[in-house]
Design a protein around this motif. Sequence first.
Motif, short mmCIF file in Angstrom:
data_model
loop_
_atom_site.label_atom_id
_atom_site.label_comp_id
_atom_site.label_asym_id
_atom_site.label_seq_id
_atom_site.Cartn_x
_atom_site.Cartn_y
_atom_site.Cartn_z
N THR A 1 5.29 -1.39 2.41
CA THR A 1 4.04 -1.69 1.72
C THR A 1 4.15 -2.99 0.95
O THR A 1 3.22 -3.81 0.97
CB THR A 1 3.67 -0.53 0.77
N GLN B 1 -4.11 2.44 2.84
CA GLN B 1 -3.63 3.78 3.17
C GLN B 1 -4.65 4.84 2.74
O GLN B 1 -4.91 5.79 3.46
CB GLN B 1 -2.30 4.03 2.46
N ASP C 1 -1.76 -0.23 6.56
CA ASP C 1 -0.71 0.49 5.84
C ASP C 1 -0.82 1.99 6.12
O ASP C 1 -1.65 2.67 5.53
CB ASP C 1 -0.81 0.23 4.34
N GLU C 2 -0.02 2.49 7.02
CA GLU C 2 -0.01 3.91 7.40
C GLU C 2 -1.44 4.45 7.54
O GLU C 2 -1.80 5.43 6.90
CB GLU C 2 0.75 4.72 6.36
MG LIG Z 1 4.11 2.38 1.56
#
Ligand SMILES: [Mg+2]
Lengths: 319, 253
Positions: free
Chosen positions: A44, A83, A159-160
Amino acid sequence: MDAVLELANVSKAFATHKAVDDVSFAIPRGAFFSLLGPSGCGKTTTLRLVAGFEAPTVGEIRLNGERIDLLPPYQRNVNTVFQSYALFPHLTVQGNVEFGLRNKSKDANPAADKVRRVLEQLELSGKEARKPSELSGGEKQRVALARALVLSPEVLLLDEPLSALDPQLRQQVRAELRDLQKKTGVTFLFVTHDQEEALSLSDTLAVMRAGRVEQMGAPQELYRKPRTKFVAAFLGDINWISGVGVRPEAIRITRGAEPGSKMAVVSATSFLGPSAHVTTTIEDGTRVTVQVPSSDGPYAAQETVYLSWSATDELRDLK
Amino acid sequence: MKRALPLYALGAYLFLHLPLAILAIFSVNASRFTIWEGFSLKWYRAMFADRDLLESAANSLLIAVAATILATIIGTLAAYALWKKASPWLAGSLYLSLVTPEIVTGISLLAFFQWIFRYLHLRLGMHTVILAHVSFSIAYVVLVVIARLRSFDPALEEAALDLGETEFGAFYRVTLPYLAPAIAAAAMLAFTVSIDDYVITSLVAGVDSRTLPMVIYAMARRGVNPVLNAVSTVVVAGLGALILISERLRRTA
Ligand SMILES: [Mg+2]
Ligand SMILES: Nc1ncnc2c1ncn2[C@@H]1O[C@H](COP(=O)(O)OP(=O)(O)OP(=O)(O)O)[C@@H](O)[C@H]1O
């Protein structure tokens, strides 16, 4: 190689420790590039450095060959899918997707066209007037994608993006994400801690560990020729037999002895759907897991079996 | 239990509101005394004929509006800064300002103004009352706004920056709309604490800046006066209407 995004010896130190440590990589235009690693390894933070929410302690970040690491986020032509999606709760789907266009062009009409096309592409037509609180998880994720893609970023940072979805949906959205990337041709920088996701989606994959890039390459290459034990173990199950790594699917299990095979005793079998994992113990006491089609067997506990594999499947000299 | 609860609630509400109801009833009573002698609006007529009351009411409104606007702006920005910098010391000092007895706040403000007046040729007046009201309202505004900020996802501001907004643009287009209901509630609170303040106001007011509570207090000390029932009823009705409006606004927001 026509690199759209380059990181050159980038480090980021926080008060207590280095979150990103001398990371370098270059992403070719139009590639699907993934950062894979365990929790806390700096994925991240790397993404936030590119987006402009953090400044590198050392190193340079270049977009199309020009340094961007000193620019504020709003002057970088990259966009992020957060995310948690971070959709604006007071705006509708339409309002969210239009948000960034307001700063880009003064001309209203081409923008409206663009919004419509992106909403169509992400199957959000008809949901323009909804608020984020009235959307499902998958729809929220698509709005987050639409909001970023409508600005035609040089690189899309993710991010994910799949981690907030339930497992079934995740499979489906994974495939859609790959299609979307191919269709739009936008360069993706994708962060995940899920090796299956990274292996199935990426053109190139960088495995991170404690702030450093441990190894980088095509998914097959990393899986077949990991340079370190960490990479080998992170990308899939692996057995360590006399200092050599062997993946469960590379091992053959037979009931009779064969030349060069090792005798083993079955301790348990776990059913995984299409395949099953048979856990065995060889003579020196090492546990060895073997993957078999689930139609094989069944292997009973305490049953004696023989294991063999070809030398080319051995992963040797790993650090 | 099921029956007792509504009864209990009714009792609590009676205890809260009965005095106000009685006040309203006697404000339309023909008699000076607390014996019902029939309906009459004469106290309301007397109220509108009283120059002192009207002038002080105008003063109070002017002070409250000015103090509310200033305190809401300053307090909202202060809450935002506190939230960004997460300073426990500064947040703690706000509670200090809330628990300080009014008389202490009043005396300290008076001392402060007198010290300032040594250097500037100014006197106590509307401006000192407004400043005093701004000063004690800010803490209320900050507390209300910061409570809402606690549930604000900082990623939303980052998303705005990411989509091309400047820091100011992100605040204006994302954070401010999110805070709007809290800011409205904070303004209401500032307005009400300003309108009804007596202790601090009476210390820092000048001859030209007598407020409604000061005039009411002076009248009440001179003896029973049903005009006060009328005035109080109007004040309660006015504030009640404001609360209804702000609730309506909050729900549509
Ligand atoms: Mg992360
Ligand atoms: N603002 C910060 N201040 C101090 N330390 C930080 C800060 N942000 C991140 N870190 C630390 O830096 C390290 C890397 O964090 P990062 O969020 O990049 O990890 P990650 O790889 O994304 O992990 P995850 O998979 O859990 O999201 C962690 O040890 C984290 O605690």
